[in-house]
Design a protein around this motif. Structure first.
Motif: not given
Length: 182
Positions: A52-77
């Motif tokens: 979409d290339g709009d601000e709402e999509e950017l906001r959602q991708v920022h939330e996803t970025r934060d989620l992925l950063r958090r999940a990246w280094t979690l222990p396996r379980d």
């Protein structure tokens, strides 16, 4: 090779996306601050489907970025819970697809699904492979004292410590100077 090509591609994209935060970016600024920067990142990575290339999509991708950063280094379980939640939230249903010059690979959402959802699901599918292979130690944070970058270690011996050559060189220089002073 540790993972299937589409898994490695999704993991590499996750690192690139996650390392756009100011504490990990080369510029020290949010390198995903505008919809235009997001679209450029997507095109550089040959990301297909709805954009979409709009601000709402950017906001959602920022939330996803934060989620992925958090999940990246979690222990396996613990990572299992995050991955399962990402897939369940999207009502993901994996299927094989061939498109845009890419050979058969997994998708689990429609190409018309919102971008942030597609990113979460594609990375979650890649993390499924990481978890099943018991290779979570290949997903790490940069060892540089002043960097919050993430890294994907696909080296043969699993010894990669820094998110970039820049961080490695900087920390080697710090260690060299410390030896010279000591």
């Amino acid at each position: 090779m540790h993972f299937a090509p589409d898994t490695e591609e999704a993991l590499r994209f996750a690192v690139e996306l996650c390392n756009t935060v100011p504490s990990a970016s080369r510029s020290g600024e949010d390198e995903l601050a505008t919809p235009e920067l997001l679209v450029a990142l997507l095109h550089e990575n040959q990301y297909s489907g709805r954009i979409d290339g709009d601000e709402e999509e950017l906001r959602q991708v920022h939330e996803t970025r934060d989620l992925l950063r958090r999940a990246w280094t979690l222990p396996r379980d613990e990572a299992v819970g995050e991955v399962n939640a990402m897939l369940a939230d999207a009502h993901a249903s994996p299927y094989l697809m061939r498109h845009d010059g890419f050979d058969w690979h997994l998708h689990a959402t429609s190409l018309e699904a919102p971008l942030a959802e597609r990113i979460r699901v594609e990375v979650a599918l890649a993390l499924v492979d990481v978890i099943r292979s018991n290779e979570n130690d290949r997903l790490r944070s940069c060892a540089a004292d002043d960097c919050d970058g993430l890294l994907l270690d696909l080296s043969r011996n699993g010894s990669k410590r820094f998110c970039s050559v820049r961080c490695g060189n900087r920390m080697n220089m710090v260690a060299f100077r410390a030896r010279q002073d000591g």
